[in-house]
Design an enzyme around this catalytic site. Sequence first.
Site, mmCIF file in Angstrom:
data_model
loop_
_atom_site.group_PDB
_atom_site.id
_atom_site.type_symbol
_atom_site.label_atom_id
_atom_site.label_comp_id
_atom_site.label_asym_id
_atom_site.label_seq_id
_atom_site.Cartn_x
_atom_site.Cartn_y
_atom_site.Cartn_z
ATOM 1 N N GLY A 69 0.721 -1.170 -0.035
ATOM 2 C CA GLY A 69 -0.014 0.020 0.016
ATOM 3 C C GLY A 69 0.775 1.482 0.082
ATOM 4 O O GLY A 69 0.502 2.101 -0.824
ATOM 5 N N GLN A 177 -7.411 -0.918 2.938
ATOM 6 C CA GLN A 177 -8.794 -1.445 3.906
ATOM 7 C C GLN A 177 -10.048 -1.818 3.178
ATOM 8 O O GLN A 177 -10.597 -2.660 3.753
ATOM 9 C CB GLN A 177 -8.839 -0.421 4.838
ATOM 10 C CG GLN A 177 -7.818 -0.138 5.793
ATOM 11 C CD GLN A 177 -7.241 -1.137 6.760
ATOM 12 O OE1 GLN A 177 -7.783 -2.096 7.008
ATOM 13 N NE2 GLN A 177 -5.995 -1.129 7.334
ATOM 14 N N SER A 197 -3.098 -3.789 -0.850
ATOM 15 C CA SER A 197 -2.044 -4.308 -0.297
ATOM 16 C C SER A 197 -2.659 -5.712 0.264
ATOM 17 O O SER A 197 -3.630 -5.891 0.894
ATOM 18 C CB SER A 197 -1.759 -3.442 0.942
ATOM 19 O OG SER A 197 -0.748 -3.978 1.720
ATOM 20 N N HIS A 199 -1.583 -7.905 2.339
ATOM 21 C CA HIS A 199 -1.448 -8.464 3.825
ATOM 22 C C HIS A 199 -2.808 -7.983 4.513
ATOM 23 O O HIS A 199 -3.050 -8.361 6.050
ATOM 24 C CB HIS A 199 -0.305 -7.979 4.606
ATOM 25 C CG HIS A 199 -0.131 -6.622 4.846
ATOM 26 N ND1 HIS A 199 -0.362 -6.298 6.104
ATOM 27 C CD2 HIS A 199 0.308 -5.437 4.417
ATOM 28 C CE1 HIS A 199 -0.095 -5.003 6.209
ATOM 29 N NE2 HIS A 199 0.320 -4.196 5.180
ATOM 30 N N THR A 235 12.817 -7.774 -10.840
ATOM 31 C CA THR A 235 12.125 -9.236 -10.970
ATOM 32 C C THR A 235 10.996 -9.301 -9.903
ATOM 33 O O THR A 235 11.180 -9.149 -8.823
ATOM 34 C CB THR A 235 13.433 -10.208 -10.625
ATOM 35 O OG1 THR A 235 14.494 -9.871 -11.404
ATOM 36 C CG2 THR A 235 12.857 -11.493 -10.649
ATOM 37 N N CYS A 325 0.500 1.372 12.440
ATOM 38 C CA CYS A 325 1.746 2.184 11.624
ATOM 39 C C CYS A 325 2.201 3.322 12.809
ATOM 40 O O CYS A 325 3.394 3.637 12.540
ATOM 41 C CB CYS A 325 1.572 2.533 10.446
ATOM 42 S SG CYS A 325 0.191 1.525 9.491
HETATM 43 N N1 PLP Z 1 -3.135 2.782 3.424
HETATM 44 C C1 PLP Z 1 -3.971 2.249 4.366
HETATM 45 C C2 PLP Z 1 -5.460 2.918 4.606
HETATM 46 C C3 PLP Z 1 -3.503 1.326 5.462
HETATM 47 O O1 PLP Z 1 -4.401 0.973 6.311
HETATM 48 C C4 PLP Z 1 -2.083 0.947 5.242
HETATM 49 C C5 PLP Z 1 -1.477 -0.097 6.315
HETATM 50 O O2 PLP Z 1 -1.747 0.180 7.369
HETATM 51 C C6 PLP Z 1 -1.326 1.296 3.970
HETATM 52 C C7 PLP Z 1 -1.866 2.520 3.333
HETATM 53 C C8 PLP Z 1 0.125 0.961 4.033
HETATM 54 O O3 PLP Z 1 -0.092 -0.507 3.414
HETATM 55 P P1 PLP Z 1 1.191 -1.345 3.544
HETATM 56 O O4 PLP Z 1 1.553 -1.745 4.759
HETATM 57 O O5 PLP Z 1 1.049 -2.338 2.529
HETATM 58 O O6 PLP Z 1 2.498 -0.534 2.984
#
Ligand code: PLP
Length: 374
Positions: A69, A177, A197, A199, A235, A325
């Site tokens: 993301g 999300q 993203s 995960h 790659t 984060c």
């Molecule tokens: N954008 C949003 C809304 C997110 O919740 C997150 C991760 O918490 C990200 C971007 C970042 O994604 P990534 O962890 O894959 O870098």
Amino acid sequence: MIYADNAATTRLSEAALEGMLPYLREGFGNPSSLHGMGRAARRAVREARVAIAKAIGADADEIFFTSGGTESDNWAVKSVVEAKGGDGLNIVTSAIEHHAVLNACEAVARKGCEIRFLPVDSEGFIRLSQLPELMNQKTVLVSVMMANNEIGTIQDIQKIVKAAHAKGVLVHTDAVQAVGHIRFNVHDLGVDLLSASAHKFNGPKGIGFLYVKKGVVLPPLLNGGGQELGLRAGTENVAAIVGMSIALKEHLRQIARRSADVAELADLLRDGLRKLNPRIRFNGHENPAWRHPGIVSITIPGQSGEGLLHILDLKGIAVSTGAACNSRETVSSHVLKAIGLSDNLARSTIRISFGHENTEADVMGIVEALSKVV
Ligand code: PLP
């Protein structure tokens, strides 16, 4: 152990893991190689791209694999400014974006691009009526997230696109999300760029994609070989790409049932907590149609969110304060402040986020653990 931090990350699905293993073992070929092993890897990447495109209503050549993301958001924001070139441009974004968008905006602001912020109401819904006034001839991008990672509010992206396109402005949405949890189709939405993203939907970490609508021309993110149509060289992470496509297909096959089940758990939690303490406040949208089914943002006046997190952690319950984060920062959440919470209330907030693996027993465990404290 009760894992209730699915907005931070999710467990890798067994099917995704199984699908990935052959590409980490015997099928380790480079998709750019001309021999059989290379061709097999290339086919796997191609099939994953087609499946992912289909999942969001795109064409395969509109999907560009990235490391997740953050990279997709950075690419979208920075490259649109670079493509349009020059000083004096501006970008419109919301006050509640993830830092991947906000800090990418800050980076382009340092190079002379102005950032204009759309305010949100107390439920985290952007004040759409202000969008037309914020755009002018120099606006190159509107970037508004689809579902907020802290409070779960879902935006009306279709209306945002309509307003922006009326002025010829491109739209990016951070759907990190939303993908796999909320059904949508890029054609109905009309967005030009969309970040995802893996995960967040039980795929592996470190892989994601940027959807780029046909006709939108972006400068390359990484120069090198010709991978990703020459726009993001390097790659390919074949196993992760395969895992992401399997996880997404798995989610979408069951999206209606899974989101109903998860929403039920979230409601059960709200009911349980309301009974414990009527002063508890739930942040985000009142209307279930405009909120992520699994994200519950809870403000407990007089409590420290960080303190509650540690108490729950000691009981084997994983939750979050605001955004994961940011959880090492002591500043209170910009999202909670944007919806009108004071610093104190923002610091009294935890985020509980459910996924399809959670059960009613998990909810009861969380309510029981909190009942000792609140
Ligand atoms: N954008 C949003 C809304 C997110 O919740 C997150 C991760 O918490 C990200 C971007 C970042 O994604 P990534 O962890 O894959 O870098």
